[in-house]
Write a protein that holds these residues in place. Structure first.
Motif, PDB file in Angstrom:
ATOM      1  N   LYS A   1       0.818  -1.218   0.000  1.00  0.00           N
ATOM      2  CA  LYS A   1       0.000   0.000   0.000  1.00  0.00           C
ATOM      3  C   LYS A   1       0.853   1.269   0.000  1.00  0.00           C
ATOM      4  O   LYS A   1       0.324   2.379  -0.066  1.00  0.00           O
ATOM      5  CB  LYS A   1      -0.933   0.007   1.225  1.00  0.00           C
ATOM      6  CG  LYS A   1      -1.925  -1.150   1.250  1.00  0.00           C
ATOM      7  CD  LYS A   1      -2.799  -1.075   2.492  1.00  0.00           C
ATOM      8  CE  LYS A   1      -3.780  -2.251   2.532  1.00  0.00           C
ATOM      9  NZ  LYS A   1      -4.645  -2.201   3.739  1.00  0.00           N
TER      10      LYS A   1
ATOM     11  N   THR B   1      -0.477   8.626   4.256  1.00  0.00           N
ATOM     12  CA  THR B   1      -0.358   7.957   2.962  1.00  0.00           C
ATOM     13  C   THR B   1      -1.400   6.850   2.831  1.00  0.00           C
ATOM     14  O   THR B   1      -2.008   6.668   1.769  1.00  0.00           O
ATOM     15  CB  THR B   1       1.050   7.364   2.781  1.00  0.00           C
ATOM     16  OG1 THR B   1       2.013   8.417   2.742  1.00  0.00           O
ATOM     17  CG2 THR B   1       1.150   6.571   1.484  1.00  0.00           C
ATOM     18  N   LEU B   2      -1.605   6.118   3.909  1.00  0.00           N
ATOM     19  CA  LEU B   2      -2.615   5.054   3.896  1.00  0.00           C
ATOM     20  C   LEU B   2      -4.022   5.623   3.686  1.00  0.00           C
ATOM     21  O   LEU B   2      -4.897   4.944   3.149  1.00  0.00           O
ATOM     22  CB  LEU B   2      -2.566   4.265   5.207  1.00  0.00           C
ATOM     23  CG  LEU B   2      -1.267   3.479   5.459  1.00  0.00           C
ATOM     24  CD1 LEU B   2      -1.275   2.867   6.851  1.00  0.00           C
ATOM     25  CD2 LEU B   2      -1.085   2.398   4.405  1.00  0.00           C
TER      26      LEU B   2
ATOM     27  N   TYR C   1      -4.629   8.902   2.106  1.00  0.00           N
ATOM     28  CA  TYR C   1      -4.740   9.676   0.861  1.00  0.00           C
ATOM     29  C   TYR C   1      -4.070   9.003  -0.343  1.00  0.00           C
ATOM     30  O   TYR C   1      -4.203   9.491  -1.469  1.00  0.00           O
ATOM     31  CB  TYR C   1      -4.136  11.071   1.060  1.00  0.00           C
ATOM     32  CG  TYR C   1      -4.876  11.884   2.090  1.00  0.00           C
ATOM     33  CD1 TYR C   1      -6.145  12.376   1.827  1.00  0.00           C
ATOM     34  CD2 TYR C   1      -4.303  12.153   3.331  1.00  0.00           C
ATOM     35  CE1 TYR C   1      -6.833  13.129   2.771  1.00  0.00           C
ATOM     36  CE2 TYR C   1      -4.975  12.906   4.287  1.00  0.00           C
ATOM     37  CZ  TYR C   1      -6.239  13.387   4.005  1.00  0.00           C
ATOM     38  OH  TYR C   1      -6.910  14.124   4.949  1.00  0.00           O
ATOM     39  N   LYS C   2      -3.315   7.937  -0.067  1.00  0.00           N
ATOM     40  CA  LYS C   2      -2.652   7.168  -1.135  1.00  0.00           C
ATOM     41  C   LYS C   2      -1.774   8.063  -2.014  1.00  0.00           C
ATOM     42  O   LYS C   2      -0.970   8.823  -1.499  1.00  0.00           O
ATOM     43  CB  LYS C   2      -3.697   6.415  -1.947  1.00  0.00           C
ATOM     44  CG  LYS C   2      -4.496   5.410  -1.107  1.00  0.00           C
ATOM     45  CD  LYS C   2      -5.503   4.678  -1.909  1.00  0.00           C
ATOM     46  CE  LYS C   2      -6.185   3.580  -1.078  1.00  0.00           C
ATOM     47  NZ  LYS C   2      -6.821   4.081   0.169  1.00  0.00           N
ATOM     48  N   ASN C   3      -1.923   8.004  -3.342  1.00  0.00           N
ATOM     49  CA  ASN C   3      -1.033   8.730  -4.258  1.00  0.00           C
ATOM     50  C   ASN C   3      -1.200  10.245  -4.206  1.00  0.00           C
ATOM     51  O   ASN C   3      -0.384  10.978  -4.764  1.00  0.00           O
ATOM     52  CB  ASN C   3      -1.252   8.244  -5.696  1.00  0.00           C
ATOM     53  CG  ASN C   3      -0.768   6.825  -5.898  1.00  0.00           C
ATOM     54  OD1 ASN C   3       0.205   6.400  -5.275  1.00  0.00           O
ATOM     55  ND2 ASN C   3      -1.446   6.073  -6.751  1.00  0.00           N
TER      56      ASN C   3
END
Length: 251
Positions: free
Chosen positions: A61, A92-93, A95-97
């Motif tokens: 992830k 980051t987990l 909002y991701k990219n």
């Protein structure tokens, strides 16, 4: 009482601890390596056993760009870098990219600032680091960087000098990176005490010729130390042959 979570000191041990904390929904007051933590009456030091199985659930992830940013933050000299990494990964987990565009988050701004600072210093030292030929057939260089960038530089020069043996010393942290034309080993002072650090005759001759050349081409009337320091920061002068005399005069 602040809860301080301790880790072994390596990036790998920190990385796994961060994911363990996130999995257990633990919000740490701080994260410190055993080496950098000083026991006191205010904090509660916690030795949480990180779990590799938990890390395996999260690793896919995390984009490579986030991993690299976190590694560069880890190499910085910031006292709170571990917490920065924790919150950067946590977001980051979520909002991701899109994480790099969330400049409204302090952890993102800090992570990018620290990462950029490390990258910038490493880039400068790729040009300023000076290797000297030693008697026992290897090249040696010293540096005192603000950040712990010896791993970045040793990997860079391994690609450039694939068939050469070299040793890089971080004087500030008293650690060494030794490359034997095959692998890189990170060593302490006690590990290289038997290694003779004496210049080869060829190197001594070259240094004298280089100093003479530098003085010959210099135009005394156009000397401008301020401009010179803009291109070659003074903190690198201790390890640059042609600046030895100038450095002695200014100290």
């Amino acid at each position: 009482m602040n809860k301080i979570y301790l880790y072994g000191g390596s990036f790998n041990s920190l990385w796994i601890l961060v994911f363990t904390l996130l999995h257990l929904n633990i919000k740490p007051d701080d994260i410190k390596s055993y080496e950098n933590y000083t026991e006191n009456l205010i904090d509660e030091a916690i030795n949480l056993k990180p779990k590799h199985t938990i890390f395996n659930k999260f690793k896919d992830k995390i984009p490579p760009s986030v991993f690299k940013t976190c590694f560069y933050v880890y190499l910085s000299n910031n006292d709170r870098k571990e917490l920065v990494i924790y919150y950067f990964v946590k977001n980051t987990l979520k909002y991701k990219n899109e994480i790099f565009y969330r400049r409204d988050l302090n952890c993102v701004n800090l992570a990018l600032e620290l990462s950029k600072n490390v990258s910038r210093e490493a880039h400068k030292l790729k040009g300023f680091l000076r290797f000297k030929e030693m008697k026992n057939n290897f090249y040696y260089a010293e540096m005192s960087p603000t950040n712990n960038i010896i791993s970045i530089l040793s990997n860079h020069f391994r690609k450039r000098f694939r068939s050469e043996n070299f040793l890089i010393k971080d004087v500030k942290r008293n650690i060494y990176a030794f490359y034997d034309a095959k692998e890189i080993y990170y060593l302490l002072e006690k590990d290289i005490i038997k290694l003779e650090l004496s210049l080869s005759d060829k190197e001594m001759e070259f240094e004298e010729l280089w100093k003479t050349f530098f003085k010959t081409i210099a135009i005394k009337e156009r000397k401008n130390l301020k401009t010179q320091m803009n291109f070659m920061p003074k903190k690198y002068w201790n390890y640059i042959i042609e600046m030895e005399e100038e450095n002695e005069r200014s100290n």
